[in-house]
Scaffold this motif. Sequence first.
Motif, PDB file in Angstrom:
ATOM      1  N   SER A   1      76.122  48.550  -1.258  1.00 21.44           N
ATOM      2  CA  SER A   1      76.510  47.152  -1.395  1.00 21.44           C
ATOM      3  C   SER A   1      75.846  46.296  -0.327  1.00 21.44           C
ATOM      4  CB  SER A   1      78.030  47.006  -1.298  1.00 21.44           C
ATOM      5  OG  SER A   1      78.495  47.494  -0.042  1.00 21.44           O
TER       6      SER A   1
ATOM      7  N   ARG B   1      87.073  34.494   2.885  1.00 20.10           N
ATOM      8  CA  ARG B   1      86.992  35.146   4.183  1.00 20.10           C
ATOM      9  C   ARG B   1      88.248  35.942   4.502  1.00 20.10           C
ATOM     10  NH1 ARG B   1      83.932  30.222   7.436  1.00 20.10           N
ATOM     11  NH2 ARG B   1      81.815  30.833   6.822  1.00 20.10           N
TER      12      ARG B   1
ATOM     13  N   ILE C   1      76.824  42.510   1.072  1.00 23.88           N
ATOM     14  CA  ILE C   1      77.874  41.509   0.958  1.00 23.88           C
ATOM     15  C   ILE C   1      77.594  40.352   1.903  1.00 23.88           C
ATOM     16  CG2 ILE C   1      80.359  41.096   1.146  1.00 23.88           C
ATOM     17  CD1 ILE C   1      80.733  44.139   0.799  1.00 23.88           C
TER      18      ILE C   1
ATOM     19  N   ARG D   1      88.138  39.617   3.478  1.00 19.76           N
ATOM     20  CA  ARG D   1      87.375  40.575   4.311  1.00 19.76           C
ATOM     21  C   ARG D   1      86.789  41.663   3.419  1.00 19.76           C
ATOM     22  NH1 ARG D   1      85.562  39.134   8.818  1.00 19.76           N
ATOM     23  NH2 ARG D   1      85.586  41.275   9.562  1.00 19.76           N
TER      24      ARG D   1
ATOM     25  N   THR E   1      84.755  44.447   1.974  1.00 19.07           N
ATOM     26  CA  THR E   1      83.927  45.504   2.540  1.00 19.07           C
ATOM     27  C   THR E   1      83.726  46.569   1.472  1.00 19.07           C
ATOM     28  OG1 THR E   1      85.838  46.752   3.335  1.00 19.07           O
ATOM     29  CG2 THR E   1      84.900  45.103   4.851  1.00 19.07           C
ATOM     30  N   ARG E   2      83.007  47.602   1.831  1.00 17.35           N
ATOM     31  CA  ARG E   2      82.841  48.739   0.929  1.00 17.35           C
ATOM     32  C   ARG E   2      84.198  49.349   0.582  1.00 17.35           C
ATOM     33  NH1 ARG E   2      79.146  52.754  -0.495  1.00 17.35           N
ATOM     34  NH2 ARG E   2      80.096  54.818  -0.702  1.00 17.35           N
ATOM     35  N   GLN E   3      85.092  49.435   1.564  1.00 17.30           N
ATOM     36  CA  GLN E   3      86.414  50.006   1.324  1.00 17.30           C
ATOM     37  C   GLN E   3      87.227  49.134   0.370  1.00 17.30           C
ATOM     38  OE1 GLN E   3      87.466  53.018   2.183  1.00 17.30           O
ATOM     39  NE2 GLN E   3      85.375  53.300   2.971  1.00 17.30           N
ATOM     40  N   TRP E   4      86.984  47.819   0.397  1.00 15.24           N
ATOM     41  CA  TRP E   4      87.684  46.941  -0.529  1.00 15.24           C
ATOM     42  C   TRP E   4      87.350  47.323  -1.969  1.00 15.24           C
ATOM     43  CZ3 TRP E   4      86.772  43.821  -4.612  1.00 15.24           C
ATOM     44  CH2 TRP E   4      87.771  42.915  -4.971  1.00 15.24           C
TER      45      TRP E   4
END
Length: 304
Positions: free
Chosen positions: A272, A248, A274, A251, A253-256
């Motif tokens: 994606s 957690r 998630i 975090r 995300t798509r940007q990750w």
Amino acid sequence: MGITEIKNILHAMPCVKYLELDILCEIDLVDGHQWESIAINLIRFDFRFRVVRWSACDIAKTNHLNSFRTPFWLEQKRWFVAHDNCKPLTIFTIPRFMPKDLEWPSNNTIEDCTTDIFKPNNYVEHLNLFPTKQSTQVENNFDLRTLIKDKPRLYSLNICNPLSFNILHDKVVYEQIRTLRFSFEQDQSSSSSSFNPEQICAAFPRLECLNISVESLQALCVFIDRLKYLSDAYFRFNFSIKKLCCWRRQRMTRQWFIRHSRRLSHDRYFTSAITDHSVRLWMSDKKESSSSSIFKRIIKWSNK
């Protein structure tokens, strides 16, 4: 469905030349002699008869199959028939209804066939690898290369055997495999029961679909970046090693993915899904990217 109903259907459509039947039926429908007069004008006739009530002995099964061994079936039409030992009893034409899924240890259910021309392994497309009844490391060792070599159409592997971690030790490359699924969670308590992501990528370089549990986010990125043809990936997180709190904190995300994956930072045409326990990715593969690039150059040239 009975023979009378089938005759009525064909009588109403006298121009039919290609017929396929995949039906539940009584055993009296499984009679090659009566089908000869019905199918005489057909160019192609394929069927899979699943017999709803069957309590006859093996001799009776053989007799039913022998009715499809006449010159009409074997020489004039060259239509070949087989039967298996599944429930319900199934009698079918080959290669149209040849089983395409196979289990190891073998569950080849074809008992008999009216010809020996067709080899069942030639039609296997999907292989399930299960543990043996003994379920010990020694008993579950097998040579994947040997299992695959006589199956030219095999493209999909489902590994359900948690004791099969040494199948990639010989560094053999399995280029024919396009879909790979690991249907178990890895036991992180044993150092010998874990696949190295780099090892999987080297052994299966042409993967297009992958379903696997991963120990870390780094392993996830290895699969994405190394498998250039990968377009559909499902990663399950093994929380026995990766604690939920750490997950957690990331975090994700798509940007990750764009920040941490070399491939996705350059090609952002991906979708994606998630959750706290898994990630599903749909990505463009190398072919699609190349086609898109060519299409863009064509459009640009046309505009000029």
